[in-house]
Design a protein around this motif. Structure first.
Motif, PDB file in Angstrom:
ATOM      1  N   TYR A  11       0.845  -1.193   0.000  1.00  0.00           N
ATOM      2  CA  TYR A  11       0.000   0.000   0.000  1.00  0.00           C
ATOM      3  C   TYR A  11       0.880   1.243   0.000  1.00  0.00           C
ATOM      4  O   TYR A  11       1.898   1.291   0.691  1.00  0.00           O
ATOM      5  N   LEU A  13       0.440   4.254   1.217  1.00  0.00           N
ATOM      6  CA  LEU A  13       0.443   5.072   2.426  1.00  0.00           C
ATOM      7  C   LEU A  13       0.068   4.228   3.643  1.00  0.00           C
ATOM      8  O   LEU A  13      -0.740   3.298   3.527  1.00  0.00           O
ATOM      9  N   ARG A  14       0.592   4.591   4.789  1.00  0.00           N
ATOM     10  CA  ARG A  14       0.242   3.877   6.021  1.00  0.00           C
ATOM     11  C   ARG A  14      -1.246   4.013   6.335  1.00  0.00           C
ATOM     12  O   ARG A  14      -1.867   3.093   6.855  1.00  0.00           O
ATOM     13  N   GLU A  15      -1.808   5.188   5.993  1.00  0.00           N
ATOM     14  CA  GLU A  15      -3.229   5.406   6.267  1.00  0.00           C
ATOM     15  C   GLU A  15      -4.108   4.451   5.435  1.00  0.00           C
ATOM     16  O   GLU A  15      -5.127   3.957   5.919  1.00  0.00           O
ATOM     17  N   ILE A  16      -3.702   4.226   4.188  1.00  0.00           N
ATOM     18  CA  ILE A  16      -4.440   3.295   3.335  1.00  0.00           C
ATOM     19  C   ILE A  16      -4.301   1.875   3.880  1.00  0.00           C
ATOM     20  O   ILE A  16      -5.283   1.123   3.953  1.00  0.00           O
ATOM     21  N   ASP A  17      -3.095   1.510   4.255  1.00  0.00           N
ATOM     22  CA  ASP A  17      -2.849   0.190   4.835  1.00  0.00           C
ATOM     23  C   ASP A  17      -3.747  -0.034   6.054  1.00  0.00           C
ATOM     24  O   ASP A  17      -4.401  -1.090   6.189  1.00  0.00           O
ATOM     25  N   ALA A  18      -3.815   0.971   6.923  1.00  0.00           N
ATOM     26  CA  ALA A  18      -4.622   0.842   8.146  1.00  0.00           C
ATOM     27  C   ALA A  18      -6.109   0.725   7.827  1.00  0.00           C
ATOM     28  O   ALA A  18      -6.834  -0.095   8.418  1.00  0.00           O
ATOM     29  N   MET A  19      -6.599   1.521   6.882  1.00  0.00           N
ATOM     30  CA  MET A  19      -8.012   1.492   6.545  1.00  0.00           C
ATOM     31  C   MET A  19      -8.413   0.169   5.903  1.00  0.00           C
ATOM     32  O   MET A  19      -9.441  -0.425   6.247  1.00  0.00           O
ATOM     33  N   SER A  22      -8.465  -2.522   8.453  1.00  0.00           N
ATOM     34  CA  SER A  22      -9.509  -2.335   9.469  1.00  0.00           C
ATOM     35  C   SER A  22     -10.859  -2.875   9.001  1.00  0.00           C
ATOM     36  O   SER A  22     -11.692  -3.267   9.818  1.00  0.00           O
ATOM     37  N   ASN A  80     -12.998  -3.270  12.609  1.00  0.00           N
ATOM     38  CA  ASN A  80     -14.140  -2.369  12.762  1.00  0.00           C
ATOM     39  C   ASN A  80     -15.467  -3.114  12.949  1.00  0.00           C
ATOM     40  O   ASN A  80     -16.524  -2.473  12.989  1.00  0.00           O
TER      41      ASN A  80
END
Length: 221
Positions: A11, A13-19, A22, A80
């Motif tokens: 991924y 970005l880390r934010e994309i990876d996290a989303m 999740s 989530n």
């Protein structure tokens, strides 16, 4: 396999990876719908086809969710899950399980019709420079040979026009089954999409073909 892909995908970005991790959305789907209908002798624009669409997709939805439940037992639910619409039911590994993609290139590789679309042509020529590559739908060819109306002359006519609509040598019931995209009324395209969407978590890719004379009022209707 689809759940594993979430883990191995890189991924940006880390934010994309996290989303992504999740929710763990996946998209189990279908292709070859038009081929199936021809094989069964069912017109694309018929009540029988709509009923079969609901039966097939509800089965895939049910089995897919059962598999996601089992994965949740083995690997844990998607993070989530407690805040999701599924929170009051059994835990799922994936926030969404099913989708219907266009499957354009994949269906060519697999040698079947794409997604839930009708055939855009029963036979056609692909022109690349000076090369003319002819493609004939195998289910059309098999049906024509089985019913005894196949001929090289017929094939050449279909290669030119893509359809058997109005050809006197093709029986009327076969013409009904061998329907192509522009011969399907827009209302039936929408009904097919609705039948599949009822049992699909994510989106359904569907083209609604209109005549080039269609107006804004036709679309609004």
């Amino acid at each position: 396999f689809l759940d594993d892909v979430i883990e191995v995908n890189p991924y940006p970005l880390r934010e994309i990876d996290a989303m992504v991790k999740s929710n763990r959305r996946i998209g189990l789907g279908v292709m070859g719908w038009a081929d199936l209908l021809i094989a069964l002798g069912i017109p694309y624009d018929s009540e029988e086809a709509i009923a079969l669409a609901a039966e097939v997709m509800s089965f895939i939805q049910r089995i897919g969710h059962e598999a996601s439940e089992q994965l949740a037992v083995e690997r844990g639910p998607f993070p989530n899950w407690p805040r999701s619409i599924y929170a009051q039911g059994k835990p799922l590994r994936n926030a969404t399980v099913t989708t219907i993609a266009p499957t354009g290139t994949i269906s060519i590789i697999s040698g079947c019709s794409s997604g839930i679309e009708p055939l855009f042509a029963l036979a056609y020529s692909h022109i690349v420079g000076e090369r003319h590559l002819s493609f004939v739908n195998p289910y059309f060819e098999a049906l024509a040979k089985e019913r005894g109306f196949y001929s090289e002359e017929l094939l050449q006519r279909v290669l030119q026009h893509g359809s058997v609509r109005g050809l006197p040598e093709v029986p009327p019931d076969a013409q009904r089954v061998l329907i192509t995209a522009h011969e399907v009324a827009p209302e039936w395209h929408v009904r097919v999409q609705a039948a599949f969407q009822k049992y699909t978590d994510n989106g359904v890719s569907k083209t609604v073909n209109l005549a080039n004379s269609a107006t804004l009022a036709d679309v609004a209707g």
